[in-house]
Structure formats: structure tokens, C-alpha cells
Scaffold this motif. Structure first.
Motif, PDB file in Angstrom:
ATOM      1  N   ALA A 175       8.627   3.799  -4.486  1.00  0.00           N
ATOM      2  CA  ALA A 175       7.316   3.165  -4.554  1.00  0.00           C
ATOM      3  C   ALA A 175       6.334   4.074  -3.822  1.00  0.00           C
ATOM      4  O   ALA A 175       6.715   4.806  -2.900  1.00  0.00           O
ATOM      5  CB  ALA A 175       7.342   1.800  -3.909  1.00  0.00           C
ATOM      6  N   ALA A 176       5.088   4.052  -4.231  1.00  0.00           N
ATOM      7  CA  ALA A 176       4.074   4.931  -3.651  1.00  0.00           C
ATOM      8  C   ALA A 176       3.201   4.148  -2.681  1.00  0.00           C
ATOM      9  O   ALA A 176       2.861   2.997  -2.919  1.00  0.00           O
ATOM     10  CB  ALA A 176       3.211   5.524  -4.760  1.00  0.00           C
ATOM     11  N   ARG A 177       2.859   4.794  -1.571  1.00  0.00           N
ATOM     12  CA  ARG A 177       1.856   4.277  -0.651  1.00  0.00           C
ATOM     13  C   ARG A 177       0.779   5.346  -0.562  1.00  0.00           C
ATOM     14  O   ARG A 177       1.045   6.473  -0.150  1.00  0.00           O
ATOM     15  CB  ARG A 177       2.458   3.998   0.722  1.00  0.00           C
ATOM     16  N   ILE A 178      -0.428   4.997  -0.963  1.00  0.00           N
ATOM     17  CA  ILE A 178      -1.521   5.970  -0.978  1.00  0.00           C
ATOM     18  C   ILE A 178      -2.010   6.174   0.453  1.00  0.00           C
ATOM     19  O   ILE A 178      -2.257   5.213   1.181  1.00  0.00           O
ATOM     20  CB  ILE A 178      -2.665   5.487  -1.880  1.00  0.00           C
ATOM     21  N   ALA A 179      -2.150   7.446   0.848  1.00  0.00           N
ATOM     22  CA  ALA A 179      -2.582   7.787   2.201  1.00  0.00           C
ATOM     23  C   ALA A 179      -3.990   7.265   2.454  1.00  0.00           C
ATOM     24  O   ALA A 179      -4.811   7.184   1.536  1.00  0.00           O
ATOM     25  CB  ALA A 179      -2.536   9.296   2.402  1.00  0.00           C
ATOM     26  N   HIS A 180      -4.286   6.931   3.697  1.00  0.00           N
ATOM     27  CA  HIS A 180      -5.593   6.350   4.006  1.00  0.00           C
ATOM     28  C   HIS A 180      -6.717   7.372   3.920  1.00  0.00           C
ATOM     29  O   HIS A 180      -7.878   7.005   3.849  1.00  0.00           O
ATOM     30  CB  HIS A 180      -5.568   5.696   5.398  1.00  0.00           C
ATOM     31  N   THR A 181      -6.377   8.656   3.900  1.00  0.00           N
ATOM     32  CA  THR A 181      -7.403   9.689   3.818  1.00  0.00           C
ATOM     33  C   THR A 181      -7.881   9.936   2.393  1.00  0.00           C
ATOM     34  O   THR A 181      -8.845  10.666   2.190  1.00  0.00           O
ATOM     35  CB  THR A 181      -6.874  11.018   4.388  1.00  0.00           C
ATOM     36  N   VAL A 182      -7.220   9.331   1.408  1.00  0.00           N
ATOM     37  CA  VAL A 182      -7.591   9.525   0.006  1.00  0.00           C
ATOM     38  C   VAL A 182      -8.830   8.689  -0.295  1.00  0.00           C
ATOM     39  O   VAL A 182      -8.898   7.510   0.039  1.00  0.00           O
ATOM     40  CB  VAL A 182      -6.422   9.126  -0.931  1.00  0.00           C
ATOM     41  N   GLY A 183      -9.809   9.308  -0.956  1.00  0.00           N
ATOM     42  CA  GLY A 183     -11.065   8.627  -1.278  1.00  0.00           C
ATOM     43  C   GLY A 183     -10.956   7.730  -2.490  1.00  0.00           C
ATOM     44  O   GLY A 183      -9.919   7.654  -3.158  1.00  0.00           O
ATOM     45  N   LYS A 184     -12.078   7.031  -2.806  1.00  0.00           N
ATOM     46  CA  LYS A 184     -12.089   6.053  -3.894  1.00  0.00           C
ATOM     47  C   LYS A 184     -11.769   6.670  -5.245  1.00  0.00           C
ATOM     48  O   LYS A 184     -10.989   6.119  -6.022  1.00  0.00           O
ATOM     49  CB  LYS A 184     -13.457   5.387  -3.992  1.00  0.00           C
TER      50      LYS A 184
ATOM     51  N   ILE B 218      -4.974   7.808  -8.988  1.00  0.00           N
ATOM     52  CA  ILE B 218      -3.562   7.624  -8.637  1.00  0.00           C
ATOM     53  C   ILE B 218      -3.063   6.268  -9.116  1.00  0.00           C
ATOM     54  O   ILE B 218      -1.980   6.157  -9.698  1.00  0.00           O
ATOM     55  CB  ILE B 218      -3.357   7.788  -7.110  1.00  0.00           C
ATOM     56  N   ILE B 219      -3.864   5.228  -8.916  1.00  0.00           N
ATOM     57  CA  ILE B 219      -3.452   3.875  -9.317  1.00  0.00           C
ATOM     58  C   ILE B 219      -3.292   3.786 -10.831  1.00  0.00           C
ATOM     59  O   ILE B 219      -2.313   3.229 -11.336  1.00  0.00           O
ATOM     60  CB  ILE B 219      -4.468   2.829  -8.805  1.00  0.00           C
TER      61      ILE B 219
ATOM     62  N   GLY C  63      -1.996  -0.685  -3.570  1.00  0.00           N
ATOM     63  CA  GLY C  63      -2.770  -0.278  -4.739  1.00  0.00           C
ATOM     64  C   GLY C  63      -3.822  -1.250  -5.198  1.00  0.00           C
ATOM     65  O   GLY C  63      -3.814  -1.663  -6.345  1.00  0.00           O
ATOM     66  N   LYS C  64      -4.717  -1.644  -4.299  1.00  0.00           N
ATOM     67  CA  LYS C  64      -5.828  -2.472  -4.728  1.00  0.00           C
ATOM     68  C   LYS C  64      -6.891  -1.558  -5.315  1.00  0.00           C
ATOM     69  O   LYS C  64      -7.291  -0.580  -4.681  1.00  0.00           O
ATOM     70  CB  LYS C  64      -6.393  -3.238  -3.530  1.00  0.00           C
ATOM     71  N   LYS C  65      -7.340  -1.859  -6.525  1.00  0.00           N
ATOM     72  CA  LYS C  65      -8.313  -0.984  -7.180  1.00  0.00           C
ATOM     73  C   LYS C  65      -9.647  -1.052  -6.454  1.00  0.00           C
ATOM     74  O   LYS C  65     -10.183  -2.131  -6.228  1.00  0.00           O
ATOM     75  CB  LYS C  65      -8.501  -1.395  -8.636  1.00  0.00           C
ATOM     76  N   PRO C  66     -10.204   0.101  -6.094  1.00  0.00           N
ATOM     77  CA  PRO C  66     -11.513   0.098  -5.444  1.00  0.00           C
ATOM     78  C   PRO C  66     -12.608  -0.211  -6.461  1.00  0.00           C
ATOM     79  O   PRO C  66     -12.485   0.116  -7.641  1.00  0.00           O
ATOM     80  CB  PRO C  66     -11.652   1.521  -4.902  1.00  0.00           C
ATOM     81  N   GLU C  67     -13.651  -0.854  -5.989  1.00  0.00           N
ATOM     82  CA  GLU C  67     -14.770  -1.155  -6.875  1.00  0.00           C
ATOM     83  C   GLU C  67     -15.682   0.063  -6.912  1.00  0.00           C
ATOM     84  O   GLU C  67     -16.291   0.429  -5.905  1.00  0.00           O
ATOM     85  CB  GLU C  67     -15.539  -2.363  -6.355  1.00  0.00           C
ATOM     86  N   LEU C  68     -15.767   0.683  -8.088  1.00  0.00           N
ATOM     87  CA  LEU C  68     -16.646   1.834  -8.254  1.00  0.00           C
ATOM     88  C   LEU C  68     -17.919   1.379  -8.941  1.00  0.00           C
ATOM     89  O   LEU C  68     -17.898   0.926 -10.085  1.00  0.00           O
ATOM     90  CB  LEU C  68     -15.966   2.920  -9.090  1.00  0.00           C
ATOM     91  N   LYS C  69     -19.034   1.463  -8.230  1.00  0.00           N
ATOM     92  CA  LYS C  69     -20.313   1.086  -8.813  1.00  0.00           C
ATOM     93  C   LYS C  69     -21.090   2.358  -9.111  1.00  0.00           C
ATOM     94  O   LYS C  69     -21.207   3.239  -8.265  1.00  0.00           O
ATOM     95  CB  LYS C  69     -21.103   0.217  -7.841  1.00  0.00           C
ATOM     96  N   THR C  70     -21.620   2.426 -10.305  1.00  0.00           N
ATOM     97  CA  THR C  70     -22.451   3.583 -10.653  1.00  0.00           C
ATOM     98  C   THR C  70     -23.806   3.413 -10.008  1.00  0.00           C
ATOM     99  O   THR C  70     -24.192   2.334  -9.563  1.00  0.00           O
ATOM    100  CB  THR C  70     -22.612   3.684 -12.187  1.00  0.00           C
ATOM    101  N   SER C  71     -24.564   4.486  -9.945  1.00  0.00           N
ATOM    102  CA  SER C  71     -25.872   4.434  -9.306  1.00  0.00           C
ATOM    103  C   SER C  71     -26.813   3.494 -10.061  1.00  0.00           C
ATOM    104  O   SER C  71     -27.639   2.810  -9.462  1.00  0.00           O
ATOM    105  CB  SER C  71     -26.483   5.842  -9.225  1.00  0.00           C
TER     106      SER C  71
END
Length: 145
Positions: free
Chosen positions: A95-104, A110-111, A124-132
Motif C-alpha cells: 500500500a502507498a503512503r504519500i509523503a507529506h512534502t508532495v504538493g497538490k 499519484i492518487i 489518499g484523500k483527493k485534494p480540491e484543485l480550484k482553477t483561478s
């Protein structure tokens, strides 16, 4: 279905007989937390292993070697920094654990890749990516209220 269920059961069975290790005199003083610290005083009863005093942490109390490093789900926990490291994992055992230094941005890549391959992501909670444009529209709605 739990992976490595027999190893997890062995680990649990051993840990039931392991004493709860406490810091020396933590029961006596409120300012001392209960978390383990090695006793180092020259006349320390705990260091000298006098009977009637709580046990010291020793190597013999360890769990089964095969069960070390397993996540409670039974998978082997692996720290991931990028997609290439993810591709090296076995989907049946790892199983994968994403490092805390990895950005959105990279975290989302990765997810998505892990979902397509079938690898479990432990954090693996998906980050909310909002466009400008979405941010601007949202701020305009707040100003209109």
C-alpha cells in the motif's frame, strides 16, 4: 478481506502479553508524561530491574519479524514521493503512503495513477484543485452577498 491476516493475529497475540511500558515515576508526578523514557540514574530501581518495579523495554518483547512494518489493514506500508516509485509496488501486498512534502498537483497524479493500477493509498484523500477562474467566480459571489 484482510491481507496477511495470520501475521496480524500473531502480532496481536504477542502484544496482548507485552506489558504497558511506563516512564519511571510518571505515576508519581503529574508533570511527567507516561510515554517511555529510558531510566539512567545511578541508583535507579527501574534501571537495576529490581522486582516489583515496572519492566524495562527490551528486545525480547518485540513482535514477529514478518509482521513488522505492516499497516493494520495488512498491507506493507511504503512511502511514495512520485509516480515512478508507485509503479514499483505490488498491488497484492503493498500500500502507498504519500509523503507529506508532495504538493497538490503531484499528489493528485499519484492518487489517480494508484486507482488505475489498483494500489491502495493509505492517505489518499483527493485534494480540491480550484482553477483561478473558479476562485474569481467564488469571490464575486461572496462580495455580492
Amino acid at each position: 478481506m484482510v491481507i496477511n491476516g495470520d501475521l496480524l493475529d500473531q502480532r496481536k497475540k504477542v502484544s496482548e502479553h507485552r506489558p504497558k511500558f511506563k516512564r519511571q515515576e510518571s505515576w508519581r508526578y503529574k508533570r511527567l508524561a507516561e510515554n517511555w523514557r529510558k531510566p539512567k540514574g545511578i541508583d535507579n530501581k527501574m534501571r537495576l530491574q529490581v522486582s516489583g518495579v515496572p519492566a524495562l523495554v527490551k528486545i525480547g518483547y518485540g513482535g514477529p519479524k514478518a509482521a513488522r512494518g505492516l499497516h493494520p489493514s495488512g498491507y506493507v506500508d511504503n512511502l511514495i514521493h512520485n509516480v515512478n516509485e508507485l509503479l514499483k509496488l505490488n498491488k497484492d501486498k503493498d500500500a502507498a503512503r504519500i509523503a507529506h512534502t508532495v504538493g497538490k498537483k503531484k499528489r493528485l497524479e499519484i492518487i489517480l495513477k494508484a486507482e488505475s493500477i489498483g494500489i491502495k493509498v493509505l492517505n489518499g484523500k483527493k485534494p480540491e484543485l480550484k482553477t483561478s477562474k473558479a476562485k474569481v467566480a467564488e469571490s464575486e459571489q461572496e462580495q455580492n452577498k
